[in-house]
Design a protein around this motif. Structure first.
Motif, mmCIF file in Angstrom:
data_model
loop_
_atom_site.group_PDB
_atom_site.id
_atom_site.type_symbol
_atom_site.label_atom_id
_atom_site.label_comp_id
_atom_site.label_asym_id
_atom_site.label_seq_id
_atom_site.Cartn_x
_atom_site.Cartn_y
_atom_site.Cartn_z
ATOM 1 N N PRO A 87 4.346 -5.247 5.054
ATOM 2 C CA PRO A 87 3.133 -4.859 5.793
ATOM 3 C C PRO A 87 1.841 -5.263 5.084
ATOM 4 O O PRO A 87 0.817 -5.493 5.747
ATOM 5 C CB PRO A 87 3.260 -3.331 5.894
ATOM 6 C CG PRO A 87 4.733 -3.067 5.777
ATOM 7 C CD PRO A 87 5.249 -4.100 4.837
ATOM 8 N N SER A 88 1.853 -5.352 3.777
ATOM 9 C CA SER A 88 0.628 -5.683 3.055
ATOM 10 C C SER A 88 0.241 -7.143 3.180
ATOM 11 O O SER A 88 -0.783 -7.569 2.626
ATOM 12 C CB SER A 88 0.789 -5.330 1.573
ATOM 13 O OG SER A 88 1.926 -5.978 1.029
ATOM 14 N N MET A 89 1.037 -7.939 3.891
ATOM 15 C CA MET A 89 0.717 -9.354 4.076
ATOM 16 C C MET A 89 -0.066 -9.611 5.349
ATOM 17 O O MET A 89 -0.213 -10.755 5.783
ATOM 18 C CB MET A 89 2.011 -10.183 4.111
ATOM 19 C CG MET A 89 2.788 -10.163 2.804
ATOM 20 S SD MET A 89 4.339 -11.075 2.925
ATOM 21 C CE MET A 89 3.738 -12.713 3.314
ATOM 22 N N SER A 90 -0.595 -8.566 5.956
ATOM 23 C CA SER A 90 -1.285 -8.730 7.239
ATOM 24 C C SER A 90 -2.543 -9.571 7.135
ATOM 25 O O SER A 90 -2.979 -10.169 8.116
ATOM 26 C CB SER A 90 -1.632 -7.346 7.807
ATOM 27 O OG SER A 90 -2.453 -6.636 6.876
ATOM 28 N N GLY A 137 -3.574 -17.867 -9.027
ATOM 29 C CA GLY A 137 -2.695 -17.130 -9.909
ATOM 30 C C GLY A 137 -2.880 -15.630 -9.877
ATOM 31 O O GLY A 137 -2.258 -14.923 -10.667
ATOM 32 N N THR A 138 -3.695 -15.112 -8.977
ATOM 33 C CA THR A 138 -3.909 -13.670 -8.876
ATOM 34 C C THR A 138 -2.793 -13.035 -8.050
ATOM 35 O O THR A 138 -2.459 -13.518 -6.961
ATOM 36 C CB THR A 138 -5.272 -13.376 -8.226
ATOM 37 O OG1 THR A 138 -6.297 -14.020 -8.988
ATOM 38 C CG2 THR A 138 -5.538 -11.882 -8.178
ATOM 39 N N TYR A 139 -2.246 -11.949 -8.559
ATOM 40 C CA TYR A 139 -1.150 -11.285 -7.856
ATOM 41 C C TYR A 139 -1.675 -10.614 -6.598
ATOM 42 O O TYR A 139 -2.696 -9.919 -6.610
ATOM 43 C CB TYR A 139 -0.489 -10.262 -8.770
ATOM 44 C CG TYR A 139 0.653 -9.528 -8.118
ATOM 45 C CD1 TYR A 139 1.887 -10.142 -7.975
ATOM 46 C CD2 TYR A 139 0.489 -8.223 -7.647
ATOM 47 C CE1 TYR A 139 2.943 -9.472 -7.377
ATOM 48 C CE2 TYR A 139 1.541 -7.555 -7.045
ATOM 49 C CZ TYR A 139 2.766 -8.182 -6.914
ATOM 50 O OH TYR A 139 3.807 -7.524 -6.319
ATOM 51 N N LEU A 140 -0.943 -10.797 -5.469
ATOM 52 C CA LEU A 140 -1.361 -10.226 -4.193
ATOM 53 C C LEU A 140 -0.429 -9.106 -3.739
ATOM 54 O O LEU A 140 -0.860 -7.969 -3.550
ATOM 55 C CB LEU A 140 -1.411 -11.333 -3.126
ATOM 56 C CG LEU A 140 -2.379 -12.492 -3.400
ATOM 57 C CD1 LEU A 140 -2.271 -13.544 -2.307
ATOM 58 C CD2 LEU A 140 -3.807 -11.972 -3.513
ATOM 59 N N THR A 141 0.845 -9.408 -3.588
ATOM 60 C CA THR A 141 1.781 -8.409 -3.083
ATOM 61 C C THR A 141 3.199 -8.921 -3.284
ATOM 62 O O THR A 141 3.408 -9.992 -3.845
ATOM 63 C CB THR A 141 1.522 -8.137 -1.585
ATOM 64 O OG1 THR A 141 2.392 -7.099 -1.144
ATOM 65 C CG2 THR A 141 1.763 -9.377 -0.765
#
Length: 654
Positions: free
Chosen positions: A517-520, A547-551
């Protein structure tokens, strides 16, 4: 012009021009005769030299008439060039200088000869000295020569010839005079230019034909053109004399053989320390190994070696050389020993992969893109050095692999499974068995441990110690970068770039679908995913291109067509999704449509019209429209009032 009756000293050129009997008529041949008979070292009965430096431009030597053959001297007297054969004294020191120069040249020639020639000269000198010892004992020269001949040294005629060679020569200059001067039989036999060109072109081919076969083909060409050619040995001598050996190596054996003909470069590691530089490479073992599924393979090992100590630090054994093996080997290295500063590797697919060296702009394989994911080594700041392709000397680990070929591949437990190191070196029990994979890994692991622990190493840093001892001594004092848990996660996960689906926001990767769900807010974006290639059922970790962490994204598994549980799970996901969106919408504190409509300002019924400043007269063309009665309608009183008000403000402009 030579003056008659006064000439007793002659140069080689003058003797050639005089064309005297008993002497050659070419200057070069006269010089060869002078060298053969040692004219430069000859002296008369009083010890005066019979050669002197030539006065005048060009230098050289002049020879006394006394060194010439009797028939040549007689011809000079007959022509009136020289009245007698007496030697005219030269200024003090001049003859001595000439003798010194000639002796120096003679010794220089002698030193350039091979051992066989020098040994023969020493044997002849020993024979001459024996004769002189017999003479000193009271024997005549003839009796002395006969006595030495009876000792089996040489025949009497040969001994007399040796005595003539040193006649008038100082005792300390006899050795080079006695050295044999073996020469060929004259001028080289001519070879037709076209035939020689054909022979050279045929011989200097990568197929490396033999000289005999090339000569046979050249002879066929010559016979077809009715040309005569010399023997094969003449071709061989001319080839050796005229063609540079480097050209022969380059044309017949290739550029690599030409490079090996130069001395190898020696690189020192004295200024390094343990774990400063590592090098990695793959090695395929010459052993048949059976996998669990029944397939027979030759296992491939990816190993990492410390350049300073030559110790093999980490390794992984698998079916093929791959980026997965390389990543796991580096993970073992980071976990057990730390992070090196430099890494030497070649451009193999397992090492030049984006998972390992992505972001390095100097790799020799794959297309380099600006937005490609950062590789494992690049992200950790390890400086990458690319070894020259197809050159084992560039990587020290190749020497360690050679040891493992004997200690591991030829282990007694692998008897019957050893394949040989080349197709024509197969053992008699070839392919009689295959070793189980687990057993091979266990024996290979012990073999590498023994390789590291073996003492008596002769490397620059070992000096009789083992690789383990050298590494331990330097590792205890060297600054080593340690691997944190974050680094280990980075090492155990590979990276790849994918595009998020524009409509659903899911990731399609390696035949699977991933979503959370956090990839919306990632629809249509390019992202970097890090994953474990050994377990694609785990969640993917999603990073942006910087290179920043997303999900993280979970695996979306396919459901059965009548799977009720999966359908209910899907329904719950949709419900949760709608609820999350509804909650997010409420948090936005949005206005209702009625509130939006109420906030729009009201407009007056009558709009203020602009006042025209210029009036243009409009005339009807024709009368039909003017005469046609208009349809009666109710008058617009408001319009008429507005028109009357505007009419009062009209003004006419010419």
């Amino acid at each position: 012009m030579i003056q008659s009756g006064t000439k007793t000293w002659f140069t080689a050129a003058e003797l050639a021009d005089l064309a005297l009997p008993g002497l050659p008529r070419i200057k070069r041949k006269v010089n060869e005769r002078a060298a053969e008979e040692r004219w430069a070292l000859a002296v008369d009965s009083r010890g005066a030299p019979l050669a002197r430096p030539r006065a005048g431009r060009g230098g050289g030597l002049e020879y006394s008439i006394r060194v010439l053959p009797a028939i040549s001297r007689a011809e000079l007297v007959r022509r009136g060039i020289s009245i007698d054969g007496q030697v005219h004294s030269s200024p003090d020191g001049v003859g001595a200088d000439a003798a010194g120069i000639a002796a120096s040249q003679l010794w220089s020639w002698y030193e350039a000869q091979n051992a066989k020639t020098r040994a023969e000269a020493e044997r002849r000198l020993d024979a001459v000295q024996r004769i002189e010892r017999y003479e000193a004992a009271g024997l005549t020269r003839s009796m002395a020569v006969s006595a030495v001949a009876q000792e089996g040294v040489a025949g009497q005629s040969t001994l007399w010839a040796w005595l003539k060679l040193v006649e008038g020569i100082a005792a300390h200059d006899r050795l080079p005079c006695l050295a044999p001067r073996r020469r060929g039989g004259g001028c080289a036999a001519p070879i037709d230019a076209a035939v020689w060109q054909y022979f050279k072109s045929d011989f200097l081919r990568p197929e490396q034909p033999t000289l005999s076969s090339c000569y046979a083909r050249a002879k066929e060409i010559a016979d077809a053109q009715a040309l005569s050619i010399p023997c094969e040995k003449t071709f061989a001598r001319r080839l050796e004399r005229e063609v540079d050996p480097r050209v022969i190596i380059a044309r017949r054996e290739g550029a690599e053989a030409l490079r090996r003909s130069m001395p190898a470069q020696k690189r020192s590691v004295a200024g390094l320390h343990a774990m400063e530089i590592v090098n990695i490479d793959g090695h395929k073992f010459d052993v048949f190994v059976a996998l669990d599924d029944g397939r027979i393979i030759r296992p491939m090992m990816v190993a990492i070696q410390d350049v300073y100590s030559r110790k093999i630090l980490a390794w992984r054994i698998g079916e093929t050389e791959s980026a997965v093996q390389t990543r796991l080997a580096f993970a073992d290295l980071f976990r057990d020993f730390g992070i090196p500063k430099h890494c030497l590797l070649d451009n193999g697919r397992a090492f030049a992969s984006k998972w390992i060296t992505g972001g390095a702009v100097t790799r020799f394989r794959f297309k380099i893109k600006e937005d490609e994911p950062t590789g494992l080594l690049t992200s950790l700041g390890i400086q990458i050095h690319w070894a020259t392709p197809y050159r084992g000397q560039s990587k020290p680990i190749e020497r360690g692999f050679r040891d493992l070929c004997d200690s591991v591949a030829k282990h007694p437990a692998f008897a019957g499974a050893y394949t040989g190191n080349k197709p024509d070196a197969k053992p008699e029990n070839y392919a009689s068995k295959a070793v189980p994979f687990a057993e091979f890994v266990a024996i290979a692991t012990r073999g590498i441990a023994m390789h590291n622990a073996k003492t008596g190493r002769r490397t620059e840093t070992a000096n009789g110690q083992s690789f383990d001892q050298v590494f331990a001594a330097s590792y205890a004092q060297a600054p080593i970068g340690k691997a944190t848990p974050e680094v280990m996660r980075l090492a155990l996960l590979a990276a790849e770039q994918v595009n998020v689906d524009r409509k659903t926001g899911e990731l399609r990767f390696m035949g699977n679908r991933y979503w959370s769900p956090s990839m919306s807010n990632l629809h249509g974006r390019k992202v970097t995913v890090r994953f474990d290639p050994d377990d694609l059922h785990q969640a993917l970790h999603v990073y942006d291109t910087a290179g920043t962490y997303l999900t993280s994204a979970e695996l979306l598994e396919d459901a059965g067509f009548l799977d009720v549980a999966s359908a209910k799970k899907r329904a719950r996901q949709e419900s949760d999704w709608r609820k999350a969106v509804r909650t997010a919408s409420e948090m936005e504190d949005l206005l209702t449509a009625e509130q939006l409509a109420a906030m729009i300002p009201d407009y007056e019924d009558e709009l203020e019209l602009p006042e025209p400043q210029v009036i243009r007269a409009v005339h009807h063309r024709g009368t039909a429209a003017a005469l046609k009665p208009a349809r009666r309608t109710a008058p617009d009183t408001n319009f008429m009032e507005r028109f009357a008000a505007a009419e009062t403000r009209l003004r006419v402009v010419d």
